[in-house]
Design a protein around this motif. Structure first.
Motif, PDB file in Angstrom:
ATOM      1  N   PHE A   1       7.216  -4.380  -8.526  1.00  0.00           N
ATOM      2  CA  PHE A   1       8.057  -5.251  -9.048  1.00  0.00           C
ATOM      3  C   PHE A   1       9.726  -5.217  -9.069  1.00  0.00           C
ATOM      4  CE2 PHE A   1       4.085  -5.653 -11.599  1.00  0.00           C
ATOM      5  CZ  PHE A   1       3.824  -6.901 -10.984  1.00  0.00           C
ATOM      6  N   VAL A   2      10.043  -3.732  -8.831  1.00  0.00           N
ATOM      7  CA  VAL A   2      11.676  -3.464  -8.729  1.00  0.00           C
ATOM      8  C   VAL A   2      11.946  -3.177  -7.125  1.00  0.00           C
ATOM      9  CG1 VAL A   2      13.209  -1.838  -9.248  1.00  0.00           C
ATOM     10  CG2 VAL A   2      11.672  -2.706 -10.936  1.00  0.00           C
ATOM     11  N   VAL A   3      11.215  -2.152  -6.726  1.00  0.00           N
ATOM     12  CA  VAL A   3      11.693  -1.706  -5.484  1.00  0.00           C
ATOM     13  C   VAL A   3      11.299  -2.577  -4.218  1.00  0.00           C
ATOM     14  CG1 VAL A   3      11.056   0.319  -3.653  1.00  0.00           C
ATOM     15  CG2 VAL A   3      11.455   0.751  -5.988  1.00  0.00           C
ATOM     16  N   ARG A   4      10.102  -3.155  -4.270  1.00  0.00           N
ATOM     17  CA  ARG A   4       9.678  -4.232  -3.126  1.00  0.00           C
ATOM     18  C   ARG A   4      10.478  -5.252  -3.068  1.00  0.00           C
ATOM     19  NH1 ARG A   4       5.701  -8.164  -1.920  1.00  0.00           N
ATOM     20  NH2 ARG A   4       4.777  -7.850   0.075  1.00  0.00           N
ATOM     21  N   PRO A   5      10.768  -6.101  -4.110  1.00  0.00           N
ATOM     22  CA  PRO A   5      11.661  -7.133  -3.845  1.00  0.00           C
ATOM     23  C   PRO A   5      12.996  -6.690  -3.137  1.00  0.00           C
ATOM     24  CG  PRO A   5      10.875  -7.357  -6.040  1.00  0.00           C
ATOM     25  CD  PRO A   5      10.214  -5.926  -5.583  1.00  0.00           C
ATOM     26  N   VAL A   6      13.528  -5.760  -3.632  1.00  0.00           N
ATOM     27  CA  VAL A   6      14.841  -5.346  -3.045  1.00  0.00           C
ATOM     28  C   VAL A   6      14.622  -4.985  -1.577  1.00  0.00           C
ATOM     29  CG1 VAL A   6      16.821  -3.585  -3.174  1.00  0.00           C
ATOM     30  CG2 VAL A   6      15.963  -4.621  -5.300  1.00  0.00           C
ATOM     31  N   ALA A   7      13.784  -4.263  -1.319  1.00  0.00           N
ATOM     32  CA  ALA A   7      13.450  -3.944   0.126  1.00  0.00           C
ATOM     33  C   ALA A   7      13.336  -5.077   0.864  1.00  0.00           C
ATOM     34  CB  ALA A   7      12.276  -2.905  -0.010  1.00  0.00           C
ATOM     35  N   LEU A   8      12.321  -6.051   0.618  1.00  0.00           N
ATOM     36  CA  LEU A   8      12.259  -7.191   1.395  1.00  0.00           C
ATOM     37  C   LEU A   8      13.375  -7.883   1.467  1.00  0.00           C
ATOM     38  CD1 LEU A   8       8.798  -8.227   0.138  1.00  0.00           C
ATOM     39  CD2 LEU A   8       9.146  -7.258   2.163  1.00  0.00           C
ATOM     40  N   ARG A   9      14.433  -8.176   0.468  1.00  0.00           N
ATOM     41  CA  ARG A   9      15.573  -8.524   0.815  1.00  0.00           C
ATOM     42  C   ARG A   9      16.508  -7.960   1.838  1.00  0.00           C
ATOM     43  NH1 ARG A   9      17.677  -9.626  -4.952  1.00  0.00           N
ATOM     44  NH2 ARG A   9      16.264  -7.921  -4.816  1.00  0.00           N
TER      45      ARG A   9
ATOM     46  N   GLY B   1      -1.541  19.115 -15.675  1.00  0.00           N
ATOM     47  CA  GLY B   1      -2.400  19.488 -16.485  1.00  0.00           C
ATOM     48  C   GLY B   1      -2.785  18.294 -17.558  1.00  0.00           C
ATOM     49  N   ILE B   2      -2.179  16.886 -17.368  1.00  0.00           N
ATOM     50  CA  ILE B   2      -2.388  15.830 -18.162  1.00  0.00           C
ATOM     51  C   ILE B   2      -3.609  15.346 -17.875  1.00  0.00           C
ATOM     52  CG2 ILE B   2      -1.216  13.752 -18.747  1.00  0.00           C
ATOM     53  CD1 ILE B   2       1.679  14.966 -18.336  1.00  0.00           C
ATOM     54  N   GLY B   3      -4.280  14.579 -18.942  1.00  0.00           N
ATOM     55  CA  GLY B   3      -5.584  14.256 -18.874  1.00  0.00           C
ATOM     56  C   GLY B   3      -5.637  12.796 -18.083  1.00  0.00           C
ATOM     57  N   LEU B   4      -6.767  12.268 -17.949  1.00  0.00           N
ATOM     58  CA  LEU B   4      -7.215  11.108 -17.021  1.00  0.00           C
ATOM     59  C   LEU B   4      -6.256   9.950 -17.511  1.00  0.00           C
ATOM     60  CD1 LEU B   4      -8.733   9.776 -14.732  1.00  0.00           C
ATOM     61  CD2 LEU B   4     -10.523   9.384 -16.258  1.00  0.00           C
ATOM     62  N   LEU B   5      -5.966   9.794 -18.870  1.00  0.00           N
ATOM     63  CA  LEU B   5      -5.323   8.712 -19.576  1.00  0.00           C
ATOM     64  C   LEU B   5      -4.000   8.712 -18.955  1.00  0.00           C
ATOM     65  CD1 LEU B   5      -5.357   5.966 -21.097  1.00  0.00           C
ATOM     66  CD2 LEU B   5      -4.958   7.646 -23.161  1.00  0.00           C
ATOM     67  N   GLY B   6      -3.342  10.070 -19.034  1.00  0.00           N
ATOM     68  CA  GLY B   6      -1.949  10.013 -18.605  1.00  0.00           C
ATOM     69  C   GLY B   6      -1.880   9.803 -17.225  1.00  0.00           C
ATOM     70  N   GLN B   7      -2.614  10.351 -16.296  1.00  0.00           N
ATOM     71  CA  GLN B   7      -2.744  10.096 -14.782  1.00  0.00           C
ATOM     72  C   GLN B   7      -2.768   8.256 -14.517  1.00  0.00           C
ATOM     73  OE1 GLN B   7      -5.895  12.307 -13.087  1.00  0.00           O
ATOM     74  NE2 GLN B   7      -5.512  14.131 -14.480  1.00  0.00           N
ATOM     75  N   LEU B   8      -3.764   7.636 -15.177  1.00  0.00           N
ATOM     76  CA  LEU B   8      -3.679   6.445 -14.963  1.00  0.00           C
ATOM     77  C   LEU B   8      -2.631   5.672 -15.611  1.00  0.00           C
ATOM     78  CD1 LEU B   8      -7.464   5.777 -15.972  1.00  0.00           C
ATOM     79  CD2 LEU B   8      -6.442   5.710 -13.671  1.00  0.00           C
ATOM     80  N   LEU B   9      -2.135   5.884 -16.514  1.00  0.00           N
ATOM     81  CA  LEU B   9      -0.720   5.382 -17.063  1.00  0.00           C
ATOM     82  C   LEU B   9       0.329   5.869 -16.089  1.00  0.00           C
ATOM     83  CD1 LEU B   9      -1.023   6.046 -21.024  1.00  0.00           C
ATOM     84  CD2 LEU B   9      -1.221   3.788 -19.840  1.00  0.00           C
TER      85      LEU B   9
ATOM     86  N   PHE C   1       0.775  -1.366  -0.164  1.00  0.00           N
ATOM     87  CA  PHE C   1      -0.124   0.174   0.042  1.00  0.00           C
ATOM     88  C   PHE C   1       0.756   1.212   0.030  1.00  0.00           C
ATOM     89  CE2 PHE C   1      -3.042  -3.131   2.052  1.00  0.00           C
ATOM     90  CZ  PHE C   1      -3.794  -3.090   0.919  1.00  0.00           C
ATOM     91  N   GLY C   2       2.016   1.416   0.681  1.00  0.00           N
ATOM     92  CA  GLY C   2       2.972   2.345   0.669  1.00  0.00           C
ATOM     93  C   GLY C   2       3.469   2.721  -0.740  1.00  0.00           C
ATOM     94  N   LEU C   3       3.632   1.697  -1.459  1.00  0.00           N
ATOM     95  CA  LEU C   3       4.294   1.760  -2.852  1.00  0.00           C
ATOM     96  C   LEU C   3       3.134   2.293  -3.974  1.00  0.00           C
ATOM     97  CD1 LEU C   3       6.445  -1.106  -3.083  1.00  0.00           C
ATOM     98  CD2 LEU C   3       7.203   1.213  -3.042  1.00  0.00           C
ATOM     99  N   LEU C   4       1.737   1.854  -3.318  1.00  0.00           N
ATOM    100  CA  LEU C   4       0.728   2.359  -4.208  1.00  0.00           C
ATOM    101  C   LEU C   4       0.643   3.634  -3.780  1.00  0.00           C
ATOM    102  CD1 LEU C   4      -1.610  -0.827  -4.166  1.00  0.00           C
ATOM    103  CD2 LEU C   4      -0.260   0.184  -6.212  1.00  0.00           C
ATOM    104  N   ALA C   5       0.663   4.099  -2.790  1.00  0.00           N
ATOM    105  CA  ALA C   5       0.358   5.411  -2.443  1.00  0.00           C
ATOM    106  C   ALA C   5       1.507   6.503  -2.814  1.00  0.00           C
ATOM    107  CB  ALA C   5       0.752   5.764  -0.683  1.00  0.00           C
ATOM    108  N   GLY C   6       2.746   5.994  -3.115  1.00  0.00           N
ATOM    109  CA  GLY C   6       3.627   6.661  -3.859  1.00  0.00           C
ATOM    110  C   GLY C   6       3.123   6.835  -5.394  1.00  0.00           C
TER     111      GLY C   6
ATOM    112  N   ALA D   1      -0.102   3.554 -12.978  1.00  0.00           N
ATOM    113  CA  ALA D   1       0.191   2.018 -13.360  1.00  0.00           C
ATOM    114  C   ALA D   1       1.806   1.738 -13.408  1.00  0.00           C
ATOM    115  CB  ALA D   1      -0.511   1.678 -14.758  1.00  0.00           C
ATOM    116  N   ALA D   2       2.478   2.578 -14.205  1.00  0.00           N
ATOM    117  CA  ALA D   2       3.950   2.742 -14.526  1.00  0.00           C
ATOM    118  C   ALA D   2       4.271   2.859 -13.031  1.00  0.00           C
ATOM    119  CB  ALA D   2       4.351   3.647 -15.443  1.00  0.00           C
ATOM    120  N   ALA D   3       4.212   3.851 -12.220  1.00  0.00           N
ATOM    121  CA  ALA D   3       5.167   3.945 -11.107  1.00  0.00           C
ATOM    122  C   ALA D   3       4.548   2.625  -9.874  1.00  0.00           C
ATOM    123  CB  ALA D   3       4.299   5.260 -10.314  1.00  0.00           C
TER     124      ALA D   3
END
Length: 145
Positions: free
Chosen positions: A61-69, A42-50, A25-30, A53-55
């Motif tokens: 898939f990148v930060v969480r496995p390293v942090a858990l290790r 000022g970017i539209g809804l599609l840009g916000q959702l993308l 949830f913390g990473l999703l908050a970020g 999703a990218a963040a």
């Protein structure tokens, strides 16, 4: 006004992370904060959702496995009485299953034998197996006569 909705989502996800401590949830908050910045620019809804999703994907898939290790690794240094476990000591007063005195790292410690049937004589070298409060639990380094 969409940025404000993303900020509320980030706060809610941050609160959920506080209670679960899963690092999801913390990473999703970020990711929601990233989407709030994108919405603020000022970017539209599609840009916000993308961007969300990218963040989120990068975080999960990148930060969480390293942090858990890193969280799972044992500390390289031990502090306090844990640092004394495995050290060698010299018997100053006969050590039995219930009492004794050793010199450990320049200090005198009360001690007891790990094996209750042993009586360790004065001058014998012992290994500290564990620390129970202010008492070192010891075992002789060499076979006793």
């Amino acid at each position: 006004m969409a940025w404000f909705v993303w900020l509320i989502a980030a706060a809610a996800l941050g609160a959920a992370e506080f209670f679960t401590l899963t690092l999801v949830f913390g990473l999703l908050a970020g990711a929601a904060l990233v989407a709030a910045v994108v919405a603020g620019v000022g970017i539209g809804l599609l840009g916000q959702l993308l961007s969300f999703a990218a963040a989120a994907a990068a975080g999960l898939f990148v930060v969480r496995p390293v942090a858990l290790r890193h969280v799972a690794q044992q500390p390289l240094t031990y502090e306090g009485s844990d640092a004394l476990i495995g050290k060698r000591a010299e018997v100053m007063q006969e050590v039995t299953a219930t009492r004794g005195l050793i010199k450990l790292s320049g200090e005198e410690w009360s001690a007891r034998a790990l094996d209750e049937s042993l009586v360790i004589p004065v001058g014998a070298l012992v290994d500290v197996m564990e620390i129970e409060g202010a008492t070192a639990v010891v075992y002789p380094r060499e076979l006793l006569p």
